[in-house]
Design a protein around this motif. Structure first.
Motif, mmCIF file in Angstrom:
data_model
loop_
_atom_site.group_PDB
_atom_site.id
_atom_site.type_symbol
_atom_site.label_atom_id
_atom_site.label_comp_id
_atom_site.label_asym_id
_atom_site.label_seq_id
_atom_site.Cartn_x
_atom_site.Cartn_y
_atom_site.Cartn_z
ATOM 1 N N ARG A 1 33.206 3.479 12.991
ATOM 2 C CA ARG A 1 33.259 2.383 12.014
ATOM 3 C C ARG A 1 33.121 1.032 12.701
ATOM 4 N N ALA A 2 33.873 0.843 13.759
ATOM 5 C CA ALA A 2 33.902 -0.473 14.410
ATOM 6 C C ALA A 2 32.534 -0.845 14.979
ATOM 7 N N GLU A 3 31.853 0.117 15.582
ATOM 8 C CA GLU A 3 30.621 -0.275 16.280
ATOM 9 C C GLU A 3 29.516 -0.657 15.300
ATOM 10 N N ARG A 4 29.707 -0.335 14.042
ATOM 11 C CA ARG A 4 28.693 -0.722 13.054
ATOM 12 C C ARG A 4 28.891 -2.143 12.525
ATOM 13 N N VAL A 5 30.020 -2.719 12.846
ATOM 14 C CA VAL A 5 30.350 -4.036 12.288
ATOM 15 C C VAL A 5 30.268 -5.098 13.383
ATOM 16 N N PRO A 6 29.573 -6.209 13.109
ATOM 17 C CA PRO A 6 29.513 -7.253 14.149
ATOM 18 C C PRO A 6 30.878 -7.907 14.358
ATOM 19 N N ARG A 7 31.156 -8.215 15.600
ATOM 20 C CA ARG A 7 32.445 -8.831 15.926
ATOM 21 C C ARG A 7 32.662 -10.138 15.175
ATOM 22 N N ASP A 8 31.611 -10.936 15.022
ATOM 23 C CA ASP A 8 31.765 -12.212 14.313
ATOM 24 C C ASP A 8 32.325 -12.012 12.908
ATOM 25 N N LEU A 9 31.855 -10.945 12.273
ATOM 26 C CA LEU A 9 32.323 -10.678 10.912
ATOM 27 C C LEU A 9 33.813 -10.316 10.908
ATOM 28 N N VAL A 10 34.211 -9.541 11.886
ATOM 29 C CA VAL A 10 35.630 -9.162 11.997
ATOM 30 C C VAL A 10 36.493 -10.407 12.172
ATOM 31 N N GLU A 11 36.036 -11.292 13.056
ATOM 32 C CA GLU A 11 36.810 -12.526 13.292
ATOM 33 C C GLU A 11 36.829 -13.396 12.043
ATOM 34 N N GLU A 12 35.689 -13.445 11.355
ATOM 35 C CA GLU A 12 35.598 -14.285 10.160
ATOM 36 C C GLU A 12 36.527 -13.751 9.062
ATOM 37 N N ILE A 13 36.569 -12.442 8.917
ATOM 38 C CA ILE A 13 37.458 -11.857 7.907
ATOM 39 C C ILE A 13 38.914 -12.195 8.236
ATOM 40 N N SER A 14 39.263 -12.087 9.506
ATOM 41 C CA SER A 14 40.630 -12.374 9.903
ATOM 42 C C SER A 14 40.977 -13.840 9.636
ATOM 43 N N GLN A 15 40.091 -14.712 10.070
ATOM 44 C CA GLN A 15 40.325 -16.150 9.904
ATOM 45 C C GLN A 15 40.439 -16.498 8.410
ATOM 46 N N THR A 16 39.515 -15.964 7.618
ATOM 47 C CA THR A 16 39.535 -16.266 6.188
ATOM 48 C C THR A 16 40.794 -15.709 5.524
ATOM 49 N N SER A 17 41.219 -14.521 5.944
ATOM 50 C CA SER A 17 42.440 -13.941 5.367
ATOM 51 C C SER A 17 43.653 -14.816 5.640
ATOM 52 N N SER A 18 43.732 -15.331 6.861
ATOM 53 C CA SER A 18 44.886 -16.184 7.180
ATOM 54 C C SER A 18 44.892 -17.424 6.309
ATOM 55 N N GLU A 19 43.719 -18.008 6.125
ATOM 56 C CA GLU A 19 43.639 -19.208 5.288
ATOM 57 C C GLU A 19 43.926 -18.845 3.832
ATOM 58 N N ALA B 1 46.623 -20.199 0.942
ATOM 59 C CA ALA B 1 46.103 -20.677 -0.352
ATOM 60 C C ALA B 1 46.721 -19.875 -1.492
ATOM 61 N N TRP B 2 46.854 -18.558 -1.290
ATOM 62 C CA TRP B 2 47.456 -17.711 -2.325
ATOM 63 C C TRP B 2 48.901 -18.102 -2.580
ATOM 64 N N ASP C 1 47.961 -21.636 -10.149
ATOM 65 C CA ASP C 1 46.651 -22.286 -10.133
ATOM 66 C C ASP C 1 45.603 -21.330 -9.551
ATOM 67 N N PHE C 2 45.105 -20.447 -10.404
ATOM 68 C CA PHE C 2 44.149 -19.452 -9.923
ATOM 69 C C PHE C 2 42.897 -20.099 -9.341
ATOM 70 N N GLU C 3 42.467 -21.208 -9.947
ATOM 71 C CA GLU C 3 41.230 -21.842 -9.463
ATOM 72 C C GLU C 3 41.322 -22.264 -8.005
ATOM 73 N N ALA C 4 42.526 -22.616 -7.570
ATOM 74 C CA ALA C 4 42.686 -23.024 -6.175
ATOM 75 C C ALA C 4 42.501 -21.830 -5.237
ATOM 76 N N PHE C 5 42.806 -20.640 -5.739
ATOM 77 C CA PHE C 5 42.688 -19.445 -4.895
ATOM 78 C C PHE C 5 41.305 -18.811 -5.014
ATOM 79 N N ALA C 6 40.626 -19.044 -6.147
ATOM 80 C CA ALA C 6 39.366 -18.351 -6.433
ATOM 81 C C ALA C 6 38.315 -18.439 -5.308
ATOM 82 N N PRO C 7 38.094 -19.612 -4.713
ATOM 83 C CA PRO C 7 37.063 -19.672 -3.668
ATOM 84 C C PRO C 7 37.381 -18.753 -2.480
#
Lengths: 503, 503
Positions: free
Chosen positions: B97-115, B119-120, B128-134
């Motif tokens: 599974r891991a070798e099929r996914v680019p590392r940048d995407l993994v880092e981006e998912i992690s970074q976005t999840s933390s943010e 926000a959640w 305020d659902f609209e604040a979380f929607a993006p």
């Protein structure tokens, strides 16, 4: 001023990108270590040791990666503005050291330190040096090996010292320590001979730990600690950990020694304030990192000694203390000031020492660790040598190793070469405070009024915001307009304690 | 039985060595995430997001390293005993599974999840659902992209589901959820039509949070939580994190809803007990890791529902509760049992739901997240669809998004495909408990006596000690001698609630 990242060559960008990862990884190590000392249940150590050791190895891999070497090789001096040159200087220094050391050794040191930490805690509790000795031996060997990898031709202790203070050489450190010993020993002798009878309102009383914590929080509020970026917890050994977004303080509360936790809270506040004053937009570059331990310790000592042990501070906090602690109902600000500055040559514990004898504790540790690393001293002989030196420098012998050579955490972390930075930092604190006092209108009056903004801003402007932009000596020049010197500290000590003890 | 490491071929040793590093790194990520939710000051997020993202990237690097690929390629089937084959199966699955996914995407998912997490939290607080929607949109896109990398030819939701339950396919999960809906909806309707009037001793009273915490600690003591390897803290969303050396529980205390924290503490105890029951000598190998989320949730649900919501449990704890809470002075064990099992179709909050309507909350989330990932549902329409489905399945409409689609943390972590494992685990809990009850002499009586050793040992022996030795279906066979089935759960539910509501 243009941002150092604007229009930067690719090599510079790549260097920064890798360093950003190194910073994040180092931050993760910091959180794991904070947790280990503050939150972790005791059974957690086997997994935690492994986690920390793996992170050390990864840190080493990132620092020695070809990306770093290639980027450093590709950078042209012409590409480097002053800021970029500073960034490159800091990364290159760390890279050169790291690439000389095998990763296995780095992981082994980390793993051994985690195990040693737990062994030390137990040994200290049981006053059982022999239980700790094998760990200490192993760490001494590993750290000597580490230093030999970095430079087999130099004094290994000098190489280790650079880990904590890379820009002040060991000769300078020795000279400063020598001068402190030379000038403070006679001063302490004069104090011992003096008839002055300082107030001791804390003596013989006990102080509720919860009330102490409430007081510590009040003090932190007043000093301006930013709780949205910080915490206060307790740990065996007070410390500070974090970055410009999140820097946490620990302290400890002894019901017999409330001054201990008060002063240690103010001390750690100084460390925290430095981290929190680093530029946020530089997180992940050396410009967003604190200069090394001399400067860090100058910040904690400045707040602890020049603010926390001043008459102005006790004028500000005497009413709060009288309210919070019935035992102090009759204590005047002057009484509290005297109590906070009592010189106790017979005190055995470094972190409880007064401003003067403190440095004798450092000299002793410095001499012992230097001899351990050189091989002139065996681990088995440490307790005896410790006790002899205590007798020689302070006229007192510990009855237990728990109050002797087991009292400090540093060696269980493998941190040989760290102790001297405490004295170097105290000396710098006096120099910085003298300049702050010259620049800020009636600084003492602002402290007595509980107004710490001017001092915080002065330090932020002169020291914190620069991160690692300058080397230690350059930063001292930048902040004070002159070279690093022990003159201010010695003048301050003689004048303050001369007045207190009617010398 | 010989240790799987004895006389292992080099390739196997190398595989284990790398996996040990992966485990340590994953453990570090766990501590950082625990700290983020429990201890971190709110300002810390920019640095913490970066730390977690860097660690995700490094985890990905280690998992996709040539060392792993080469070792897997070099291993001969003949080298593989059953245990080794299991180790290889688990590592290979993750590696592929891991070798099929680019590392940048993994880092981006992690970074976005933390943010997104932050926000959640704010969006939920401000309704305020609209604040979380993006953030939700971005995470849906990133996770869809992630699934497409792993297998562009399969339903991306099925690919994501495997992240949480790799060995039960999505069709099975859908079938189980369908059956729960089919059989529980009529049961809930019968309950609504029933004249039974269950006791509600908690209603209209308030319960001091400190007393609730004291009670939670008493319960954990009685159940046998090992405090030397654990902690209890509070967080917005209760959770459990850790390994066999250190597994921590969180809960939360609402003064109006003490049952909520009591049951959630027992729930998290079940999770913790699983981790703490994993073999210590296998830390760092798949044999020392918990099987995936279905099995994990079976452990928490077993303790929460089959122990915590049993008559025996309330017989054991009624005296403690009466003593600790004046409002319950007259409550009998039977009253408390009824209160803990009251069915509330009009309850809006999943984690406060009763055992029956709980699964309608899961079906709703499952349908919504499946449509989000397939693209059949826009993020902007989530609140409306949520409210409609609540009306359809439970006959109640949330008045705010805070009590509706913003109530759960999972989507802010990017965890799409996680929810179904809650129902799958509940079903397995009933199956396991039925077998434990058949094996243990008068299990109910032991619970009423506060003797939980036999049940803990049964679970340890049948489930915990195996780690990932077996796949999920194999583990069910191993523990119960039969295939995974929802029969026990449905029988249990009909019988228990039939009795309670005189059906």
């Amino acid at each position: 001023m243009a941002d150092h990242r604007d229009d930067a060559p690719d090599a510079y960008r790549e260097l920064l990108e890798q360093y950003e990862r190194l910073t994040a990884l180092g931050g993760a190590q910091g959180v794991l270590s904070w947790d280990q000392q503050v939150m972790m249940p005791e059974g957690g150590n086997p997994a935690r040791s492994k986690q920390l050791s793996v992170l050390s190895g990864l840190n080493h891999d990132l620092m020695t990666d070809d990306v770093v070497a290639d980027a450093l090789a590709d950078l042209e001096p012409a590409d480097c503005t002053d800021e970029r040159a500073a960034v490159v200087r800091e990364i290159e220094r760390q890279h050169v050291r790291a690439e000389r050391v095998p990763r296995d050794l780095v992981e082994e040191i980390s793993q051994t330190s985690s195990e040693a930490l737990q062994a030390w805690e137990e040994a200290r509790e049981n006053d059982d040096f022999e239980a700790f000795a094998p760990y200490l031996e192993e760490l001494v060997d590993l750290k000597r090996e580490y230093a030999e990898h970095i430079d087999p031709d130099r004094d290994p202790y000098a190489v280790l010292f650079e880990e904590y203070e890379p820009y002040i050489d060991l000769e300078t450190a020795e000279r400063v320590l020598g001068r402190l010993r030379e000038e403070l020993v006679p001063l302490v002798e004069e104090i011992q001979a003096s008839d002055a009878d300082l107030a001791a309102p804390f003596e013989g009383e006990t102080f509720d730990a919860d009330a102490q914590e409430a007081f510590s929080r009040d003090v932190l509020d007043a000093l301006g600690y930013d709780w949205e970026r910080g915490r206060l917890d307790t740990s065996t050994h007070p410390f500070t950990a974090g970055n410009q977004f999140d820097t946490r303080i620990t302290t400890r509360f002894s019901e017999d020694e409330p001054l201990d936790s008060m002063m240690s809270t103010v001390h750690e506040f100084g460390h925290a304030q430095y981290n929190l004053g680093l530029p946020r937009e530089e997180y992940g570059t050396p410009l967003g990192e604190a200069r090394d331990l001399t400067v860090h310790e100058s910040q904690s000592r400045l707040w602890e000694n020049h603010v926390g042990r001043s008459t102005a501070f006790w004028e500000r906090f005497a009413p709060t203390l009288r309210e919070q602690f019935p035992a102090l109902a009759d204590a005047t600000a002057g009484d509290l000031y005297e109590a906070a500055n009592q010189v106790y040559p017979d005190n055995l514990i470094r972190v409880e020492a007064d401003e003067l004898t403190y440095h004798m504790h450092i000299v002793l540790r410095f001499e012992i660790e230097r001899d351990l690393i050189s091989g002139d001293l065996d681990v088995a002989d440490v307790p005896e040598v410790w006790n002899e030196k205590m007798d020689e420098y302070l006229g007192v012998r510990p009855e237990t190793d728990a109050e002797g050579c087991l009292q400090d955490i540093h060696w269980s972390h493998g941190n040989f070469g760290y102790f001297p930075t405490y004295s170097l930092g105290s000396v710098l604190a006096a120099q910085l405070y003298a300049h702050a006092a010259a620049d800020i209108d009636d600084l003492d009056a602002t402290v007595a009024d509980g107004e710490f903004d001017a001092l915080r801003e002065w330090l932020g402007e002169r020291v914190h915001r620069h991160g690692c932009r300058y080397t230690t000596p350059e930063l001292v020049e930048e902040a004070t307009g002159e070279s690093y010197t022990a003159d201010y500290f010695l003048d301050y000590a003689k004048s303050k304690f001369g007045d207190l003890y009617d010398l």
